[in-house]
Design a protein around this motif. Sequence first.
Motif, PDB file in Angstrom:
ATOM      1  N   HIS A 394      -5.919  95.891  22.510  1.00  0.00           N
ATOM      2  CA  HIS A 394      -5.257  94.730  23.107  1.00  0.00           C
ATOM      3  C   HIS A 394      -3.751  94.923  23.087  1.00  0.00           C
ATOM      4  O   HIS A 394      -3.208  95.645  22.240  1.00  0.00           O
ATOM      5  N   GLU A 395      -3.069  94.278  24.033  1.00  0.00           N
ATOM      6  CA  GLU A 395      -1.618  94.417  24.106  1.00  0.00           C
ATOM      7  C   GLU A 395      -0.920  93.906  22.843  1.00  0.00           C
ATOM      8  O   GLU A 395       0.205  94.302  22.535  1.00  0.00           O
ATOM      9  N   MET A 396      -1.587  93.029  22.094  1.00  0.00           N
ATOM     10  CA  MET A 396      -1.013  92.510  20.858  1.00  0.00           C
ATOM     11  C   MET A 396      -1.306  93.386  19.638  1.00  0.00           C
ATOM     12  O   MET A 396      -0.936  93.047  18.524  1.00  0.00           O
ATOM     13  N   GLY A 397      -2.034  94.498  19.838  1.00  0.00           N
ATOM     14  CA  GLY A 397      -2.189  95.471  18.770  1.00  0.00           C
ATOM     15  C   GLY A 397      -3.534  95.502  18.069  1.00  0.00           C
ATOM     16  O   GLY A 397      -3.774  96.395  17.253  1.00  0.00           O
ATOM     17  N   HIS A 398      -4.428  94.557  18.335  1.00  0.00           N
ATOM     18  CA  HIS A 398      -5.746  94.611  17.692  1.00  0.00           C
ATOM     19  C   HIS A 398      -6.757  95.289  18.613  1.00  0.00           C
ATOM     20  O   HIS A 398      -6.649  95.224  19.838  1.00  0.00           O
ATOM     21  N   PHE A 399      -7.737  95.947  18.018  1.00  0.00           N
ATOM     22  CA  PHE A 399      -8.791  96.619  18.779  1.00  0.00           C
ATOM     23  C   PHE A 399      -9.845  95.597  19.209  1.00  0.00           C
ATOM     24  O   PHE A 399     -10.165  94.676  18.463  1.00  0.00           O
ATOM     25  N   VAL A 400     -10.380  95.796  20.402  1.00  0.00           N
ATOM     26  CA  VAL A 400     -11.496  94.980  20.909  1.00  0.00           C
ATOM     27  C   VAL A 400     -12.694  95.910  21.034  1.00  0.00           C
ATOM     28  O   VAL A 400     -12.714  96.804  21.889  1.00  0.00           O
ATOM     29  N   GLU A 420      -0.620 103.969  18.170  1.00  0.00           N
ATOM     30  CA  GLU A 420      -0.241 103.019  19.228  1.00  0.00           C
ATOM     31  C   GLU A 420      -0.510 101.587  18.789  1.00  0.00           C
ATOM     32  O   GLU A 420       0.273 100.673  19.084  1.00  0.00           O
ATOM     33  N   ALA A 421      -1.620 101.361  18.078  1.00  0.00           N
ATOM     34  CA  ALA A 421      -1.945 100.013  17.594  1.00  0.00           C
ATOM     35  C   ALA A 421      -0.868  99.512  16.638  1.00  0.00           C
ATOM     36  O   ALA A 421      -0.451  98.347  16.706  1.00  0.00           O
ATOM     37  N   ARG A 422      -0.405 100.386  15.749  1.00  0.00           N
ATOM     38  CA  ARG A 422       0.639  99.967  14.798  1.00  0.00           C
ATOM     39  C   ARG A 422       1.942  99.642  15.535  1.00  0.00           C
ATOM     40  O   ARG A 422       2.656  98.703  15.171  1.00  0.00           O
ATOM     41  N   GLN A 423       2.260 100.396  16.578  1.00  0.00           N
ATOM     42  CA  GLN A 423       3.473 100.135  17.356  1.00  0.00           C
ATOM     43  C   GLN A 423       3.383  98.788  18.073  1.00  0.00           C
ATOM     44  O   GLN A 423       4.350  98.018  18.119  1.00  0.00           O
ATOM     45  N   ARG A 424       2.214  98.497  18.624  1.00  0.00           N
ATOM     46  CA  ARG A 424       2.035  97.226  19.336  1.00  0.00           C
ATOM     47  C   ARG A 424       2.076  96.040  18.380  1.00  0.00           C
ATOM     48  O   ARG A 424       2.614  94.986  18.718  1.00  0.00           O
ATOM     49  N   MET A 425       1.502  96.215  17.189  1.00  0.00           N
ATOM     50  CA  MET A 425       1.553  95.141  16.197  1.00  0.00           C
ATOM     51  C   MET A 425       2.991  94.885  15.754  1.00  0.00           C
ATOM     52  O   MET A 425       3.413  93.740  15.579  1.00  0.00           O
ATOM     53  N   LYS A 426       3.745  95.968  15.594  1.00  0.00           N
ATOM     54  CA  LYS A 426       5.148  95.835  15.212  1.00  0.00           C
ATOM     55  C   LYS A 426       5.921  95.102  16.300  1.00  0.00           C
ATOM     56  O   LYS A 426       6.740  94.206  16.011  1.00  0.00           O
TER      57      LYS A 426
END
Length: 504
Positions: A394-400, A420-426
């Motif tokens: 997801h664009e907000m950093g969590h996996f679906v 990439e997930a950590r970057q999006r969460m940040k």
Amino acid sequence: MSVASLLRSAMRVRNRHVAAHLIHQRALSGADAINALRPFYFAVHPDFFGQHPREREVNENSLKRLNGYLENLQKPGTRSVQPTKLTFYVRDTKEKEVFQQDILPPGNVLLACLKGFRSVSFTLQTKDVLTTVMDVLKSCSLSIEHMNGLKASSESPKSQQPVAGPGNPFYRPIKWDKSYYSFTGFRDPEQELEQAKRVEPTLSLWLRTNEKEAMKKQNASLPRRDELKRLKKELCQKFALEDIRWQRSWGVTHRCCQLQSLSRLSQQNPEAVLNLRGHTIIFTDQSGMNASGHVMLGTMDVHHQWTKLFESLPSYRSLHQQTEWLKERISHVLGGIQVIDIERLGPVQPIEEHCSILNTFHTRLLARRLALHPRSLQGLAMTLESDHSSPSLHEMGHFVIPATCEPSRLQVFLQSMAWEARQRMKHRNQLQAEEEEVLLHCLEGLALRSLSKEPSVRHTQMIPCCRRLLEERSPLMEGLRVEVSHFYSVMQDGDLCIPWDWKG
């Protein structure tokens, strides 16, 4: 051969032809379904409910659920789909429309006439796309004559067919020839939308026109707001509730009535209500417990149904404990990633369905021993879905993640997308902090009574909106309650809705 035998033989041949025709008919593609549902989309499209935010919200959520239902029916290997209850506000798209009781389908259908539109509720329990489309049209009292002219989707390239999906939550109908509207009596939605865009006012002009009305309604609602605050505090203290929330943006009067109803029930049956201790209550469309363990009270349910729910809460709590245990086990197997439940304004997931999805996913994980370091994915989050789609970020950093995802494929995906997930969460956390800061400046700088936004308004929309409001500094906004949305509207309690991309 006797005449009777000949008739029976002919009848068998005819039945085989009819059955083959029905099987072909029921193999309806997604594109065919969209074509067949065009009159329905015209009648319920959220773009036509700009002055009715609650109805717009209901239609948006129900359209997403309907499209998800249709997608699941079209997936290979799908044997059954969970019954889905939907509610739509249907525009009166004909100049003179007569609803005949004899054409309404049997089942759970409720019609309530409103200004220019009506509420329709029905439950889908169909097993194929064709029957689903027919049920939707019939439930909304829309014509099904055009269904006879549908052609098989194989005649058209699949790549040209519009489909619903994550990037397109519901299909926006294409523009038909003008003769269609002349013949059917439907209004041309493209023409209506174009007219709405042409007359969209600037923020200052709209405020000058509507500020007095908003302030008048807001002042009139103050006693009801005080009563709502008192009732909520009283019930939370009396039953040691964590909180009381509402899934929809109901008016203050409506919310007061719901709390008064709960208060009356507590006096009539105090023992049953004691099971609520420690819970959060959410007033929503259905009764039960959601995936987060909150007690859902259906606003259309009667006291008897609420009482039965309260008596069943110990069983629900056991089910919730089981879901928490399953989340811990999944996290342990998947390198410390956290399984989360995201509460949206839309339809909530019942705890029974959530537990079933978790159990299915956990069972699949146990069947394959994954080689993941115990803390390699710590700090990341994922949600589980019941559909058969591919895993995504997801664009907000969590996996679906779909519950039926193949474990080895899932491991590769999680490991490859972890950075990439950590970057999006940040980035999400930075946007949240930035939004909170600019919102606070807006509240103080414009002397607003309150400032909020619809859940569908993203951080990247809210932040520039607030900055522009600070630059505009309209004195007409002083003392008002403002909600950033997608349209202009004065709510029944005086709250002011403005679009995030308002014109200066």
